[in-house]
Design an enzyme around this catalytic site. Structure first.
Site, PDB file in Angstrom:
ATOM      1  N   GLY A  37       0.841  -1.190   0.000  1.00 23.96           N
ATOM      2  CA  GLY A  37       0.000   0.000   0.000  1.00 23.96           C
ATOM      3  C   GLY A  37       0.871   1.233   0.000  1.00 23.96           C
ATOM      4  O   GLY A  37       2.086   1.145   0.182  1.00 23.96           O
ATOM      5  N   PHE A  41       3.122  10.092   2.091  1.00 19.93           N
ATOM      6  CA  PHE A  41       4.534  10.157   2.473  1.00 19.93           C
ATOM      7  C   PHE A  41       5.110   8.798   2.820  1.00 19.93           C
ATOM      8  O   PHE A  41       6.200   8.704   3.367  1.00 19.93           O
ATOM      9  CB  PHE A  41       4.719  11.096   3.666  1.00 19.93           C
ATOM     10  N   VAL A  43       5.406   4.375   1.802  1.00 15.03           N
ATOM     11  CA  VAL A  43       5.156   3.181   0.999  1.00 15.03           C
ATOM     12  C   VAL A  43       5.291   2.000   1.942  1.00 15.03           C
ATOM     13  O   VAL A  43       6.211   1.962   2.756  1.00 15.03           O
ATOM     14  CB  VAL A  43       6.194   3.017  -0.136  1.00 15.03           C
ATOM     15  N   ASP A 153      -7.375   9.084  12.589  1.00 15.28           N
ATOM     16  CA  ASP A 153      -7.419   8.746  11.162  1.00 15.28           C
ATOM     17  C   ASP A 153      -8.020   7.357  10.962  1.00 15.28           C
ATOM     18  O   ASP A 153      -7.602   6.603  10.081  1.00 15.28           O
ATOM     19  CB  ASP A 153      -6.001   8.836  10.568  1.00 15.28           C
TER      20      ASP A 153
HETATM   21  P1  ADP Z   1      -0.175   5.988   5.222  1.00 11.17           P
HETATM   22  O1  ADP Z   1       0.218   6.789   6.393  1.00 11.17           O
HETATM   23  O2  ADP Z   1       0.615   6.319   3.999  1.00 11.17           O
HETATM   24  O3  ADP Z   1      -1.649   5.951   4.961  1.00 11.17           O
HETATM   25  P2  ADP Z   1      -0.441   3.288   6.261  1.00 11.17           P
HETATM   26  O4  ADP Z   1       0.274   2.924   7.502  1.00 11.17           O
HETATM   27  O5  ADP Z   1      -1.908   3.532   6.361  1.00 11.17           O
HETATM   28  O6  ADP Z   1       0.295   4.519   5.572  1.00 11.17           O
HETATM   29  O7  ADP Z   1      -0.186   2.166   5.166  1.00 11.17           O
HETATM   30  C1  ADP Z   1      -0.684   2.304   3.846  1.00 11.17           C
HETATM   31  C2  ADP Z   1      -1.363   1.012   3.419  1.00 11.17           C
HETATM   32  O8  ADP Z   1      -0.388  -0.053   3.430  1.00 11.17           O
HETATM   33  C3  ADP Z   1      -2.479   0.535   4.333  1.00 11.17           C
HETATM   34  O9  ADP Z   1      -3.706   1.154   4.019  1.00 11.17           O
HETATM   35  C4  ADP Z   1      -2.481  -0.959   4.035  1.00 11.17           C
HETATM   36  O10 ADP Z   1      -3.149  -1.244   2.830  1.00 11.17           O
HETATM   37  C5  ADP Z   1      -0.992  -1.277   3.846  1.00 11.17           C
HETATM   38  N1  ADP Z   1      -0.400  -1.694   5.137  1.00 11.17           N
HETATM   39  C6  ADP Z   1       0.043  -0.883   6.118  1.00 11.17           C
HETATM   40  N2  ADP Z   1       0.516  -1.574   7.169  1.00 11.17           N
HETATM   41  C7  ADP Z   1       0.362  -2.876   6.856  1.00 11.17           C
HETATM   42  C8  ADP Z   1       0.634  -4.099   7.561  1.00 11.17           C
HETATM   43  N3  ADP Z   1       1.159  -4.100   8.788  1.00 11.17           N
HETATM   44  N4  ADP Z   1       0.331  -5.275   6.948  1.00 11.17           N
HETATM   45  C9  ADP Z   1      -0.211  -5.277   5.703  1.00 11.17           C
HETATM   46  N5  ADP Z   1      -0.503  -4.158   5.005  1.00 11.17           N
HETATM   47  C10 ADP Z   1      -0.223  -2.962   5.557  1.00 11.17           C
HETATM   48 MG    MG Z   2      -3.238   5.051   5.997  1.00  7.84          MG
END
Ligand code: ADP
Ligand code: MG
Length: 324
Positions: A37, A41, A43, A153
């Site tokens: 995902g 800011f 990845v 959030d």
């Molecule tokens: P941002 O701050 O850019 O939104 P996130 O922490 O929400 O970052 O992560 C972006 C995306 O990555 C999430 O919406 C999810 O789809 C994927 N993701 C994040 N953390 C995990 C995890 N621990 N396991 C699997 N997928 C994850």
């Molecule tokens: Mg997020």
């Protein structure tokens, strides 16, 4: 003065972490595979620990954003994850690496992806699954609020599942906007995504734990109906829908679920934060314990709600039920 208010600590950020930050590149210990995902800011990539074969999620957080050093924000996100370490509904932080550009957080891998995928009309879950996921989300939120942490959030993209089919347990992720309440006076900020954010945030009014409960209401609405309750054609329309609490509770939208679902959501999507139930109060709402015709795999005995909702490590103070 402007610079001061922009530096991390004065903005109410946590400044200390226990997790050591390695200067070794992530690639020396992990094989980095696909992308899971991405946000503005960050990845997130799937990675496999070379010595154990264990799968993790690596969140690459950019330190420079809009020409500004944001390392303090990244350290804060780590510190919040550490504070939530004993919360079984929050993703675990295993380690951190730092390069010139990024801090990389090594996180517990949630293999089932976002519950956002279950908010699309063709993929909607049975009601018993929805109430199970909302219960778990509330447990996680309750636990955060007990530590004076607010997530700010919460949305279907930030609630993940440990497995996809059958749906596993939820894991809350993305603590970039999370804040600790209490210490430095009132918290007012324009944060989050307008579609999911409470009226007090859009109106620059004080933020409290009730702000997260609005978002739980939005998430429940989306899991039930497959629609985002406030999304308009543009930002202005969305803003207006939120601040007027313009929600469609029509029979068609809620035909697949019990009337208790509407009652639950109506109690959360309330303009005045002080009129919303707390996470603990929500956990005693009958919708969350209602068994539709098909039986859920979780046995529900005739024990009290208190006992049932305390299957995990935390103890919910459910004595104050005046909202329900
Ligand atoms: P941002 O701050 O850019 O939104 P996130 O922490 O929400 O970052 O992560 C972006 C995306 O990555 C999430 O919406 C999810 O789809 C994927 N993701 C994040 N953390 C995990 C995890 N621990 N396991 C699997 N997928 C994850
Ligand atoms: Mg997020």
């Amino acid at each position: 003065r402007r610079l001061d208010s922009r530096s991390g600590l004065s903005a109410g950020l946590l400044g200390e972490t226990q997790t050591p930050i390695s200067s070794e590149p992530l690639e020396s210990g992990y094989e980095v595979t696909g992308e899971l995902g991405r946000g503005k800011f960050a990845v997130v990539k799937r990675c496999v620990e070379k010595t154990t074969g264990k799968v993790f999620a690596a969140k690459f957080l950019r330190k420079r954003r809009r020409g500004r050093d944001c390392r303090a924000e990244v350290i804060h996100e780590m510190a919040v994850l550490e504070m939530a370490r004993n919360n079984p509904r929050v993703v675990n932080l295993y380690g951190a690496h730092e390069t010139d550009h990024d801090v990389v957080l090594v996180l517990e891998y949630a293999a089932g992806g976002e519950i956002f995928d279950n908010c699309v009309s063709e993929e909607l879950l049975p009601e018993a699954q929805i109430t199970r996921l909302i219960r778990q989300t509330l447990e996680g939120v309750h636990h955060l609020h007990q530590s004076n942490l607010v997530h700010l959030d919460l949305k279907p993209q930030n609630i993940l599942l440990t497995s996809l089919s059958p749906p596993g347990d939820i894991k809350i992720v993305d603590f970039g906007l999370a804040r600790r309440l209490g210490s430095a006076g009132e918290l007012r900020e324009i944060l989050g995504t307008p579609e999911y954010v409470a009226p007090e945030v859009l109106n620059y009014e004080p933020i409290t734990t009730a702000t997260d409960l609005w978002s739980v209401g939005v998430i429940a609405y989306m899991l039930v109906t497959g629609e985002s309750p406030f999304a308009g054609d543009d930002k202005q329309e969305t803003y207006l829908n939120v601040s007027q609490v313009n929600v469609d509770y029509s029979r068609e939208a809620f035909s697949r679920v019990s009337e208790l679902a509407v009652d639950f959501i109506r109690k959360l999507l309330v303009k005045a934060p002080e009129d919303r139930p707390s996470a603990a109060e929500c956990l005693s709402h009958p919708w969350l314990w209602y068994q539709p015709l098909c039986l859920s795999p979780e046995p529900v005995a005739v024990r009290s709600v208190r006992e049932r909702s305390c299957g995990t490590k935390w103890a919910a103070p459910l004595e104050d039920k005046e909202n329900f």
